[in-house]
Each structure stands twice: as structure tokens, then as C-alpha cells.
Design an enzyme around this catalytic site. Structure first.
Site: not given
Ligand code: G3I
Length: 381
Positions: A161, A266
Site C-alpha cells: 500500500e 485479500e
Molecule cells: O494485537 C493487538 C492486541 O494485542 C490488542 O489487545 C488488540 C485490541 O486492541 O488489538 C490487536 O491488534 C489488532 C490487530 O488487527 C491484530 O488483531 C489491531 O487493533 C487491529 O487494528 C488490526 O486490524 C488488522 C488491520 O489489517 C490493521 O490495519 C486486521 O485484523 C487485518 O485484517 C487488516 O489487514 C489489512 C492487510 O494487512 C493489508 N491490507 C488491508 C487489510 C485490511 O485493513
């Protein structure tokens, strides 16, 4: 002797009879069985799934998929939380899961402005570090992570990205400090770390004309520098009313024409009304009831349109199977999807290939039946 012969004959007859009455239950084919000769079919896995804590999801992965990618656990913030510490626990579990199940694995992702460890681009005062410092940090991160999984992964999403919809470069800290150079540097470091692993550029909204033009230029430039790039990842986060499929196909062809493979990395399709928001995938919209129209179940009328459109995308991927290398869904079941929290927190979405009861969506079942039938007809010719 005679008695023995009679007994043996009777026993044989009974056994044969028993076999003849047993229904010959040929295991129903899965997606990987009907798509295997076209492209890899994969899914993203969360940390609970790689730990084997979602046995129903594991069963789906084993039956339907031959490829996996880590949804989060290989990202910089998770795997390299401070400059001096790495946390490989979940990433190692992901690789172990893939090896145990004979799955092709992709590393996601090495250089990304989001989920970036907070220390990575700044000094102790929070100021951007110098180009030299950032280059060294990128090299250390990429070398350490890529070398750890050398020989285990098929490829890496090296940069994620970096380009905006209008074709300009995202003004990330990588760009602020190194300009456009951070991308070739990332590919160079990844190749130095593991000359055999495939290297990909990955992005969303890759159907946008401006982004398409810049990504084509990027691939040309990487190749002109003699750097390795094997594929372009079109993330494929789509909706019921976007993108235009002709534009999506135009991009697939444009990337394929550069001599790289195209991957849908994705894939999901939100079944909910598209909310107008900035293109920046990190923005969210305050929850409003109207934005969560199907809190209990998806109405049949909406489900039919959703399944038809998903089938149309799959038909597009099959049409271009010659340049396609992989199609990966961004999660196993609807309940796993990031779309339940983006762009509106707390919505109930229905974006993936399997529902919350771990059942295949109708388009999946129809696709398997159709391709299985085609295979049988071809074999009969
Ligand atoms: O790991 C922490 C955990 O320690 C904490 O307790 C919890 C509660 O806040 O958060 C956890 O982190 C989260 C992480 O996913 C792991 O579960 C983040 O808050 C959350 O924002 C994060 O979201 C991910 C997102 O990327 C972040 O931008 C989504 O699961 C994931 O599906 C998404 O995937 C991205 C691709 O990597 C790139 N392309 C876009 C796609 C969608 O955004």
C-alpha cells in the site's frame, strides 16, 4: 477340506456383498481440487487459527485451501515490537501450521506504513530518523525476518500500500525520509536475504487508473534495476457496487503485461451498503444503525446478488488463469472478517467464502459442482 472350502467361499461372498452394499462415498471435492490446476486458492489465518484453536476453521482449510497467509502476526508491529526485540511466537506457529498441513505460505508484510512498530522511523524524540538510519533499520528487519523463514515461504509481500488512488506516492514516513527509493531498497534487501523467495508488491483499489499507471511504472523500474519482482498483489477488498469489473480486469491485464504474475491477495466482498469515506483504509466511520442493516442475517435478495457478484469475480480470475498465481480470501468465515469492524465498528458483515456456521456460500458450492462437471466432461472427451 470341503467344509473349509465352502466356509471360505461363503465368507468371501459375504465380504463382497457387504462391499457392494456400502455406498461408495467419494469425498466431495474442495475448492483446491477444482481450482488446483488453475491457481492456488488460499485464506488468511488469525493467531487463534494458527494455534489450532479454531478446529472448524482448520477443517475448512484442510479441505478447501492449499495456501495460507498470516493476517497479522508477521507484520512489523507484531513481530518486531522494539528495535532490539523480535517476537516470532505467532509467526513460527503460522509456519508450523503451514508445514504440518502441506500449505503454500506467503509472508505478509515487510514494509507497510500501518501496523508499523512505533520506533521504526523515528528517534527517541519522535523525529524522523536520517535516511541512513532508516535504510539500516529496514535492512536489519528484512534480513532478520526473511532469513528466519528462508526455504519455508513461497513469497513475501515486500511493500504494501505505497501508492495512492491518483497514482501519487503515499506520504508515509518511508517516503518522507527516503522518497520513492524505499521501495527498490526493500526489494533489494529481501532478495539479498533470500534469493529464492518470490517478491510481491501488494495494494488495494488496484483497479484505479492512477494507481494502475504508477504500479506499472514501478514494476518496470524494479525490473530495469535488475531487481526481482514476481507478482503484483491486487488485494481484492470489493463491495456490492465497486469496483467496476472492467476496470478491475484492465488492471489485471496491465500488470500481467509487465511479465509478473497477478494475485488476488485479500479477497472479500462487503455485503453492506458502501459508506462514503476517505480512500485511506485506516479511517473508520462512527457506527450508525442504518449502516448495520442486517444484524441478524443477510436477506436472501441481498445474498443472491452477493453470490452472483462473487461468482462473476471468480469467473474473471478463471478467464485470466494464465496470469493468475493465487486467489486468497482475507479470512476463513464471515465471523473472522476485519470488515465487521471496518469502516464501521460493530457492523455484521458477510464478506467471505464461508458463513458463521462454517458452511460454504452458495457460489462456492456451485463453483465446485460446475468445475467438477467440466473436469468430468473433459475427461470423457
Ligand atoms: O494485537 C493487538 C492486541 O494485542 C490488542 O489487545 C488488540 C485490541 O486492541 O488489538 C490487536 O491488534 C489488532 C490487530 O488487527 C491484530 O488483531 C489491531 O487493533 C487491529 O487494528 C488490526 O486490524 C488488522 C488491520 O489489517 C490493521 O490495519 C486486521 O485484523 C487485518 O485484517 C487488516 O489487514 C489489512 C492487510 O494487512 C493489508 N491490507 C488491508 C487489510 C485490511 O485493513
Amino acid at each position: 477340506m470341503k467344509t473349509k472350502l465352502v466356509f471360505t467361499t461363503l465368507l468371501a461372498g459375504a465380504l463382497l456383498g457387504a462391499c457392494a452394499t456400502q455406498p461408495v462415498t467419494k469425498e466431495e471435492p474442495g475448492l483446491k481440487d477444482v481450482l488446483g490446476d488453475k491457481f492456488l486458492i488460499g485464506t488468511a489465518l488469525n493467531v487463534w487459527q494458527v494455534a489450532g484453536q479454531d478446529t472448524a476453521a482448520t477443517a475448512i482449510v484442510k479441505k478447501h485451501f492449499n495456501a495460507i497467509v498470516a493476517e497479522n502476526c508477521m507484520k512489523c508491529a507484531e513481530i518486531h515490537p522494539t528495535e532490539d526485540t523480535y517476537d516470532f511466537k505467532d509467526a513460527d506457529a503460522f509456519v508450523k501450521f503451514g508445514e504440518e498441513n502441506g500449505l503454500t505460505m506467503t509472508g505478509h508484510c515487510l514494509i507497510w506504513h500501518s501496523q508499523l512498530a512505533p520506533w521504526f522511523c523515528v528517534d527517541e524524540k519522535g523525529k524522523n530518523v536520517s535516511p541512513e538510519v532508516l535504510k539500516q533499520r529496514m535492512k536489519d528487519h528484512i534480513y532478520t525476518v526473511v532469513k528466519r523463514y528462508k526455504g519455508k515461504l513461497k513469497g513475501w509481500d515486500v511493500v504494501n500500500e505505497a501508492i495512492m488512488e491518483d497514482g501519487s506516492y503515499r506520504k508515509s514516513k518511508f517516503y518522507q525520509i527516503l522518497g520513492e527509493e524505499f521501495i527498490p531498497l526493500a526489494f533489494q534487501y529481501a532478495h539479498e536475504a533470500d534469493p529464492d523467495v518470490e517478491l510481491y508488491y501488494n495494494d488495494y483499489n488496484m483497479h484505479e487508473a492512477g494507481k494502475r499507471e504508477t504500479v506499472v511504472k514501478l514494476v518496470k523500474d524494479l525490473k530495469a534495476r535488475g531487481l526481482r519482482i514476481d507478482a503484483v498483489g491486487m488485494q481484492g477488498h470489493v463491495g456490492m457496487d465497486y469496483p467496476d469489473m472492467d476496470e478491475f480486469e484492465k488492471s489485471m491485464v496491465a500488470y500481467g503485461n509487465e511479465g509478473v504474475k497477478v494475485m488476488i491477495t485479500e479477497w472479500d466482498m462487503s455485503a453492506l451498503p458502501t459508506v462514503k469515506r476517505s480512500a485511506n483504509i485506516a479511517d473508520t466511520v462512527a457506527f450508525r444503525k442504518a449502516l448495520n442493516p442486517y444484524p441478524d442475517a443477510l436477506p436472501d435478495s441481498v445474498s443472491q446478488v452477493w453470490n452472483q457478484r462473487m461468482g462473476a469475480f471468480m469467473d474473471l480470475f478463471l478467464k485470466h488463469a494464465d496470469i493468475m498465481d493465487r486467489v486468497t480470501a482475507w479470512g476463513v468465515t464471515d465471523g473472522d472478517s476485519w470488515k465487521n469492524g471496518f469502516p464501521v465498528r460493530g457492523r455484521k458483515d458477510y464478506p467471505l467464502l464461508f458463513d458463521r456456521e462454517y458452511q460454504p456460500k452458495p457460489f462456492v458450492t456451485e463453483l465446485i459442482e460446475r468445475l467438477e462437471k467440466e473436469k468430468a466432461e473433459n475427461a470423457a472427451e
